[in-house]
Design a protein around this motif. Sequence first.
Motif, mmCIF file in Angstrom:
data_model
loop_
_atom_site.group_PDB
_atom_site.id
_atom_site.type_symbol
_atom_site.label_atom_id
_atom_site.label_comp_id
_atom_site.label_asym_id
_atom_site.label_seq_id
_atom_site.Cartn_x
_atom_site.Cartn_y
_atom_site.Cartn_z
ATOM 1 N N VAL A 1 0.844 -1.201 0.000
ATOM 2 C CA VAL A 1 0.000 0.000 0.000
ATOM 3 C C VAL A 1 0.875 1.246 0.000
ATOM 4 N N LYS A 2 1.905 1.259 0.850
ATOM 5 C CA LYS A 2 2.802 2.413 0.899
ATOM 6 C C LYS A 2 3.574 2.576 -0.412
ATOM 7 N N PHE A 3 3.981 1.463 -1.006
ATOM 8 C CA PHE A 3 4.672 1.506 -2.300
ATOM 9 C C PHE A 3 3.755 2.125 -3.357
ATOM 10 N N LYS B 1 1.757 -14.869 -7.882
ATOM 11 C CA LYS B 1 2.490 -14.727 -9.147
ATOM 12 C C LYS B 1 2.005 -13.505 -9.920
ATOM 13 N N ILE B 2 0.728 -13.212 -9.844
ATOM 14 C CA ILE B 2 0.202 -12.002 -10.485
ATOM 15 C C ILE B 2 0.809 -10.766 -9.811
ATOM 16 N N CYS B 3 0.874 -10.778 -8.487
ATOM 17 C CA CYS B 3 1.500 -9.661 -7.763
ATOM 18 C C CYS B 3 2.940 -9.482 -8.223
ATOM 19 N N LEU B 4 3.683 -10.577 -8.317
ATOM 20 C CA LEU B 4 5.080 -10.518 -8.736
ATOM 21 C C LEU B 4 5.193 -9.978 -10.159
ATOM 22 N N LYS B 5 4.325 -10.428 -11.029
ATOM 23 C CA LYS B 5 4.320 -9.941 -12.419
ATOM 24 C C LYS B 5 4.118 -8.430 -12.461
ATOM 25 N N GLU B 6 3.183 -7.935 -11.685
ATOM 26 C CA GLU B 6 2.899 -6.501 -11.650
ATOM 27 C C GLU B 6 4.065 -5.715 -11.035
ATOM 28 N N LEU B 7 4.701 -6.274 -10.021
ATOM 29 C CA LEU B 7 5.862 -5.614 -9.416
ATOM 30 C C LEU B 7 7.029 -5.554 -10.398
ATOM 31 N N ARG B 8 7.235 -6.637 -11.138
ATOM 32 C CA ARG B 8 8.314 -6.633 -12.133
ATOM 33 C C ARG B 8 8.031 -5.614 -13.236
ATOM 34 N N GLU B 9 6.769 -5.516 -13.618
ATOM 35 C CA GLU B 9 6.395 -4.502 -14.616
ATOM 36 C C GLU B 9 6.696 -3.104 -14.074
ATOM 37 N N SER B 10 6.357 -2.872 -12.824
ATOM 38 C CA SER B 10 6.647 -1.581 -12.199
ATOM 39 C C SER B 10 8.149 -1.319 -12.170
ATOM 40 N N GLN B 11 8.914 -2.350 -11.860
ATOM 41 C CA GLN B 11 10.367 -2.218 -11.784
ATOM 42 C C GLN B 11 10.961 -1.825 -13.137
ATOM 43 N N VAL B 12 10.520 -2.469 -14.196
ATOM 44 C CA VAL B 12 11.020 -2.141 -15.532
ATOM 45 C C VAL B 12 10.575 -0.736 -15.935
ATOM 46 N N ASN B 13 9.344 -0.388 -15.609
ATOM 47 C CA ASN B 13 8.835 0.944 -15.915
ATOM 48 C C ASN B 13 9.708 2.005 -15.241
ATOM 49 N N LEU B 14 10.040 1.801 -13.982
ATOM 50 C CA LEU B 14 10.900 2.742 -13.265
ATOM 51 C C LEU B 14 12.279 2.846 -13.920
ATOM 52 N N GLN B 15 12.794 1.724 -14.401
ATOM 53 C CA GLN B 15 14.090 1.731 -15.084
ATOM 54 C C GLN B 15 14.014 2.513 -16.388
ATOM 55 N N LYS C 1 14.263 1.078 -4.935
ATOM 56 C CA LYS C 1 14.826 0.147 -3.955
ATOM 57 C C LYS C 1 13.715 -0.688 -3.325
ATOM 58 N N GLU C 2 12.627 -0.039 -2.946
ATOM 59 C CA GLU C 2 11.498 -0.758 -2.351
ATOM 60 C C GLU C 2 10.903 -1.753 -3.340
ATOM 61 N N CYS C 3 10.786 -1.370 -4.590
ATOM 62 C CA CYS C 3 10.243 -2.268 -5.606
ATOM 63 C C CYS C 3 11.134 -3.505 -5.748
ATOM 64 N N LYS C 4 12.430 -3.298 -5.768
ATOM 65 C CA LYS C 4 13.378 -4.410 -5.871
ATOM 66 C C LYS C 4 13.237 -5.353 -4.671
ATOM 67 N N GLU C 5 13.084 -4.785 -3.485
ATOM 68 C CA GLU C 5 12.910 -5.608 -2.283
ATOM 69 C C GLU C 5 11.601 -6.388 -2.331
ATOM 70 N N LEU C 6 10.536 -5.753 -2.789
ATOM 71 C CA LEU C 6 9.250 -6.439 -2.898
ATOM 72 C C LEU C 6 9.321 -7.584 -3.915
ATOM 73 N N VAL C 7 10.001 -7.371 -5.023
ATOM 74 C CA VAL C 7 10.181 -8.443 -6.013
ATOM 75 C C VAL C 7 10.900 -9.623 -5.358
ATOM 76 N N SER D 1 10.745 -15.139 -3.325
ATOM 77 C CA SER D 1 11.044 -16.089 -2.258
ATOM 78 C C SER D 1 9.770 -16.748 -1.713
ATOM 79 N N SER D 2 8.744 -15.961 -1.511
ATOM 80 C CA SER D 2 7.485 -16.471 -0.989
ATOM 81 C C SER D 2 6.852 -17.482 -1.934
ATOM 82 N N ILE D 3 6.904 -17.194 -3.216
ATOM 83 C CA ILE D 3 6.334 -18.114 -4.216
ATOM 84 C C ILE D 3 7.128 -19.410 -4.238
ATOM 85 N N LYS D 4 8.449 -19.317 -4.188
ATOM 86 C CA LYS D 4 9.296 -20.533 -4.156
ATOM 87 C C LYS D 4 8.979 -21.372 -2.931
#
Length: 120
Positions: free
Chosen positions: A14-16, A68-82, A101-107, A112-115
């Motif tokens: 939520v904060k992110f 996995k959907i959450c992770l997909k969306e976070l990775r999309e956000s990470q690439v967008n920021l890049q 940095k927060e996005c990278k940590e969330l990814v 890890s959680s999915i694994k």
Amino acid sequence: MKINQKYDLQERLVKFSASIILNTGGLNKNFASEHLAKQLIRSSTSSALNYGEAQSAESRRDFIHKMKICLKELRESQVNLQVLREAELINDLDKFDGIMKECKELVAIFTSSIKTSTAK
């Protein structure tokens, strides 16, 4: 954006998302930045909203799917920021560095959680 590690994952998401919403106004004003900002808001908020859904998953399989959907969306956000950074569309890099940095940590957390959930 400094986030205490003791926050639960939902609160971090939520904060992110809120930090994305609050800081997209600090982008250069042009077609590309507006396009990317809208997509960034969609993907970052989607990760938080889908995590809420994952908390009421009907099965472990459903939970993993939603995570996995959450992770997909976070990775999309990470690439967008890049992309925003590489295209020099960010006016205040200090604020966005914390967000990145927060996005990278969330990814990393979601990966890890999915694994862990898949291995059970």
